[in-house]
Design an enzyme around this catalytic site. Structure first.
Site, mmCIF file in Angstrom:
data_model
loop_
_atom_site.group_PDB
_atom_site.id
_atom_site.type_symbol
_atom_site.label_atom_id
_atom_site.label_comp_id
_atom_site.label_asym_id
_atom_site.label_seq_id
_atom_site.Cartn_x
_atom_site.Cartn_y
_atom_site.Cartn_z
ATOM 1 N N GLU A 281 0.645 -1.216 -0.030
ATOM 2 C CA GLU A 281 -0.266 0.350 -0.512
ATOM 3 C C GLU A 281 0.918 1.198 -0.039
ATOM 4 O O GLU A 281 2.109 1.156 0.758
ATOM 5 C CB GLU A 281 -1.124 -0.163 1.270
ATOM 6 C CG GLU A 281 -1.450 -1.380 1.270
ATOM 7 C CD GLU A 281 -2.699 -1.619 2.703
ATOM 8 O OE1 GLU A 281 -2.606 -0.457 3.291
ATOM 9 O OE2 GLU A 281 -3.063 -1.804 3.435
ATOM 10 N N LYS A 283 2.720 4.072 1.485
ATOM 11 C CA LYS A 283 2.958 5.394 3.160
ATOM 12 C C LYS A 283 2.980 6.248 2.875
ATOM 13 O O LYS A 283 3.662 7.366 2.169
ATOM 14 C CB LYS A 283 4.252 4.187 2.963
ATOM 15 C CG LYS A 283 4.565 5.390 4.258
ATOM 16 C CD LYS A 283 5.662 4.614 4.822
ATOM 17 C CE LYS A 283 5.888 4.514 6.373
ATOM 18 N NZ LYS A 283 5.383 5.977 6.771
ATOM 19 N N ARG A 288 -1.764 10.157 11.258
ATOM 20 C CA ARG A 288 -2.201 9.155 11.446
ATOM 21 C C ARG A 288 -3.785 8.502 12.392
ATOM 22 O O ARG A 288 -3.491 9.270 13.128
ATOM 23 C CB ARG A 288 -1.343 7.371 12.426
ATOM 24 C CG ARG A 288 -2.190 6.411 12.083
ATOM 25 C CD ARG A 288 -1.190 5.038 12.986
ATOM 26 N NE ARG A 288 -2.052 4.007 12.538
ATOM 27 C CZ ARG A 288 -1.022 3.108 12.872
ATOM 28 N NH1 ARG A 288 0.196 2.603 12.762
ATOM 29 N NH2 ARG A 288 -1.492 1.493 12.703
ATOM 30 N N GLU A 333 -4.338 7.716 6.558
ATOM 31 C CA GLU A 333 -3.837 8.906 7.164
ATOM 32 C C GLU A 333 -4.597 9.840 6.626
ATOM 33 O O GLU A 333 -5.010 9.166 5.918
ATOM 34 C CB GLU A 333 -2.353 7.925 5.860
ATOM 35 C CG GLU A 333 -0.947 8.873 6.549
ATOM 36 C CD GLU A 333 0.170 9.026 7.607
ATOM 37 O OE1 GLU A 333 -0.636 8.102 8.647
ATOM 38 O OE2 GLU A 333 0.873 9.387 7.856
ATOM 39 N N ARG A 448 4.840 -3.851 17.280
ATOM 40 C CA ARG A 448 5.853 -3.419 15.773
ATOM 41 C C ARG A 448 5.901 -5.166 15.990
ATOM 42 O O ARG A 448 6.040 -5.641 16.500
ATOM 43 C CB ARG A 448 6.776 -2.980 16.296
ATOM 44 C CG ARG A 448 7.451 -2.103 15.084
ATOM 45 C CD ARG A 448 8.841 -1.547 15.038
ATOM 46 N NE ARG A 448 8.751 -0.025 15.670
ATOM 47 C CZ ARG A 448 8.303 0.861 15.476
ATOM 48 N NH1 ARG A 448 7.857 0.658 13.553
ATOM 49 N NH2 ARG A 448 7.808 2.318 15.321
HETATM 50 P P1 ATP Z 1 6.913 6.123 10.082
HETATM 51 O O1 ATP Z 1 7.793 7.633 11.235
HETATM 52 O O2 ATP Z 1 8.130 5.918 9.328
HETATM 53 O O3 ATP Z 1 5.580 7.385 10.029
HETATM 54 P P2 ATP Z 1 5.985 5.223 12.629
HETATM 55 O O4 ATP Z 1 6.767 4.827 14.193
HETATM 56 O O5 ATP Z 1 5.551 6.489 13.064
HETATM 57 O O6 ATP Z 1 7.119 5.096 11.191
HETATM 58 P P3 ATP Z 1 5.903 2.845 11.376
HETATM 59 O O7 ATP Z 1 4.532 1.997 12.057
HETATM 60 O O8 ATP Z 1 6.593 2.323 11.758
HETATM 61 O O9 ATP Z 1 5.236 4.381 12.343
HETATM 62 O O10 ATP Z 1 4.993 2.479 10.209
HETATM 63 C C1 ATP Z 1 3.430 2.853 9.912
HETATM 64 C C2 ATP Z 1 3.267 4.279 9.814
HETATM 65 O O11 ATP Z 1 3.028 4.653 8.523
HETATM 66 C C3 ATP Z 1 2.049 4.202 10.096
HETATM 67 O O12 ATP Z 1 1.857 5.075 11.397
HETATM 68 C C4 ATP Z 1 1.313 5.066 9.638
HETATM 69 O O13 ATP Z 1 0.805 6.698 9.997
HETATM 70 C C5 ATP Z 1 1.758 5.851 8.589
HETATM 71 N N1 ATP Z 1 1.174 5.273 7.027
HETATM 72 C C6 ATP Z 1 0.875 5.691 6.008
HETATM 73 N N2 ATP Z 1 0.377 5.173 5.479
HETATM 74 C C7 ATP Z 1 -0.070 3.954 5.486
HETATM 75 C C8 ATP Z 1 -0.347 2.835 4.746
HETATM 76 N N3 ATP Z 1 -0.979 2.420 3.496
HETATM 77 N N4 ATP Z 1 -0.659 1.857 6.384
HETATM 78 C C9 ATP Z 1 -0.582 1.774 7.556
HETATM 79 N N5 ATP Z 1 0.519 2.365 8.023
HETATM 80 C C10 ATP Z 1 0.922 3.812 6.731
#
Ligand code: ATP
Length: 613
Positions: A281, A283, A288, A333, A448
């Protein structure tokens, strides 16, 4: 166990405020259940003086055993310095100044005396303890219920005269407190209780007292991850044991602790980890959101589980109209979009949303779009135990999509090359990369894990130099800025072939006046079709003879399946694009052939890689 059932009929509590707002069973006390606050203060004293988690768990378990069943919820919240779970956003929130006045009042000394002592002690709790120790004081009279009720009233007081009323309420509590109780009350109201009791320690202690031992912690932890409410889990286990906790499901109105992704840079490794295929998907680079819907009631929680409904009235409306289920919990998001071109903007553009007032104006200036990526609950069914492929299917079926609210762009992928291509497409569309998800993965709340893997470029660097690009085409604006251009198609110059090759769509950095004047300014170079010297895979709404040069700065240069500058120079079948370009100024001192060259863009890309590598 007998101790945990102990009840006193003396000082019967009048009942705590109902916790109905969280949709939980009431935190209200049963008639006659009561407990001296001194029991908490004594336990806090001992907990505070140990750093061993084991000892802390035992002390906490001792405290829980003495707690009447109906008070276990408030007990858990108070011990963590709270009145409600965090997502309720209720803060006792007493400013130090007011707490000083309350202590002065209770101790019958001038505020200046309290301030002086605070300057040396550095802890208003200790000052209150010392001041109230003077003089003849009674034994403990305060009950947990009274303390909770007063603090709750204080937390909710608002309007004219609220500050004075709060001060008097707190002074009243302190006047009835023993010195030790006063110490912890003051720390509590000023947000400095900090006993060091973490969520897991509370769960361990609950498991020991109500579920036969620490081995039951996992079950309690699961319930906590699904509801983010320790008090709710505590009430449930105290009343119904482990079986009742096993039956806890997600609840509309209680945020689910988010599932998080691992990270890998190699697409081959990603596919291997996910069993050879995945749902990849986009990103998105926004914020979020967890959206909870019950009829027309919509609540929005942040990644940190704060209720941020008020920041996104537009998303509330979108969820009401586009989520077809009557009740649902979904994640997505939210991304800022360029109001003229509809292009995705970077995360920073959402920052002005973080405010209490003036949201309407911000909403008009920075509209947003929501990209849904998970469904966790729909009309009575908890989906967290279902495989991702199924949740994905349900998500798509419960959304009526449009420009502002739709499922994340996704693709089922089983080949490395496909994953790479999709990744480049995601970046070209303004995303950070991909999140690759195992088809069979359940929703691991609060964890995680390798069921979700993010695929981002390993490098990230600022594009430090601005470039001078030529306007070769334009796209009509939409919405508020209809009638002018939403974005311009910009190109770098390739002197070898005398061609202008596209490198970005430019829609940011313009003032409203500049945008309004644009069609008039560019009219003289408009042409009915693409100039033969322009190399573009995109079809613009309006084409120009390359004439005008603008200075542009972007976030970074990325590979792109869309733009033609540097086509095949770095990778077969890909060109280069400038990500998040912003207009800086008109370069009317430059002609189109003096613009930044394609070779320079390629060199900048390589340099950027080297710096990051
Ligand atoms: P990052 O700083 O890279 O966003 P994070 O620590 O906030 O990382 P992670 O679980 O590592 O969170 O990465 C997933 C994050 O990416 C989610 O918290 C969300 O905010 C964002 N995101 C964007 N698109 C998607 C998607 N299609 N599916 C899941 N998460 C997504």
């Amino acid at each position: 166990m007998a101790a945990s059932r102990r009840r006193s009929t003396k000082n019967a509590g009048k009942g705590l405020p109902d916790n109905a707002r969280s949709g939980a069973p009431s935190a209200g006390v049963q008639k006659r259940a009561t407990m001296k606050y001194a029991v908490l203060a004594d336990a806090y004293q001992r907990i505070e003086s140990t750093s061993s988690r084991l000892a802390m768990t035992e002390l906490l378990a001792g405290l829980f055993r003495k707690t009447p069943q109906a008070l276990i919820g408030p007990m858990v919240y108070l011990t963590q310095g709270k009145l409600y779970p965090d997502f309720e956003g209720v803060e006792i929130g007493v400013a130090e100044k007011m707490a000083i006045r309350a202590v002065a009042h209770a101790a019958e000394v001038p505020s200046a005396t309290v301030e002086q002592k605070l300057a040396t002690a550095g802890d208003l709790g200790l000052v209150a303890e010392a001041l109230l120790a003077k003089g003849n004081r009674r034994g403990p009279v305060l009950t947990l219920e009274q303390v909770y009720r007063e603090l709750d009233r204080t937390a909710h007081a608002s309007g004219k005269g609220a500050q004075t009323a709060k001060m008097h309420a707190l002074a009243g509590l302190l006047a009835r407190a023993t010195p030790r109780e006063a110490k912890y009350l003051v720390r509590m109201i000023t947000g400095r209780l900090r006993l060091g009791v973490g969520d897991m320690t509370v769960l361990d202690a609950l498991a020991v007292v109500f579920a036969g031992g620490k081995q039951a912690r996992k079950v309690l932890e699961r319930a906590y991850n699904l509801t983010s409410d320790l008090g709710y889990v505590a009430r449930t286990v105290a009343a119904g044991g482990l079986d009742a906790v096993r039956k806890i499901h997600v609840v509309v109105g209680k945020p689910i602790r988010p599932m998080l992704a691992e990270r890998l840079g190699d697409p081959q490794e990603i596919l291997q980890k996910l069993g050879g295929q995945c749902i990849a998907e986009y990103k998105y680079d926004g914020e979020r959101l967890q959206i909870h819907k019950k009829g027309t009631q919509v609540d929005i929680f942040s990644r940190r589980l704060e209720k941020i409904t008020a920041q996104y009235p537009d998303v509330v409306d979108l969820a009401r109209t586009h989520l077809r289920a009557r009740e649902a919990i979904m994640e997505g998001e939210v991304v800022a979009i360029n109001p003229t071109s509809g292009d995705l903007l970077s995360f920073q553009e959402l920052m002005p949303r973080r405010r209490k007032y003036g949201i309407e104006q911000v909403m008009a200036d920075i509209p947003t779009a929501v990209f849904a990526f998970d469904a966790l609950y729909v009309d009575g069914t908890d989906l967290t135990e279902q495989p991702h492929a199924e949740r994905h299917r349900l998500l798509e079926s419960m959304i009526t999509p449009d420009d502002r609210f739709h499922p994340a762009v996704s693709r089922r992928v089983s080949a490395v090359r496909e994953l790479e291509e999709f990744f480049e497409q995601a970046v070209a569309d303004g995303c950070e990369g991909l999140v690759c998800k195992a088809l069979g993965g359940v929703y691991q709340a609060g964890a995680r894990g390798w069921q979700w893997i993010k695929f981002k470029r390993e490098y990230r660097s600022e594009m430090t130099d601005a470039v001078d690009l030529v306007v070769v085409g334009a796209f009509h604006g939409r919405g508020r800025r209809g009638g002018t251009y939403g974005a311009l198609l910009m190109a770098a110059y390739d002197p070898k072939d005398e061609m202008f090759r596209t490198v970005c769509k430019l829609g940011s950095g313009f003032t409203d006046e500049f945008l309004a004047a644009l069609p008039g300014q560019l009219r003289s170079s408009t042409r009915p079709d693409r100039d033969p010297h322009v190399d573009s895979r995109l079809t613009a709404d309006v084409w120009f003879t390359p004439t005008v040069v603008y200075e542009v700065i972007g976030a970074e240069i990325t590979l792109s399946p869309v733009h033609t500058a540097g086509w095949n120079a770095i990778r077969e079948g890909a060109g280069l694009a400038i990500r998040f370009p912003r207009f800086r100024r008109v370069r009317d001192d430059k002609g189109p052939t003096e613009a930044t060259t394609v070779a320079e863009i390629v060199a900048m890309y390589k340099h950027q890689l080297k710096r990051a590598g």
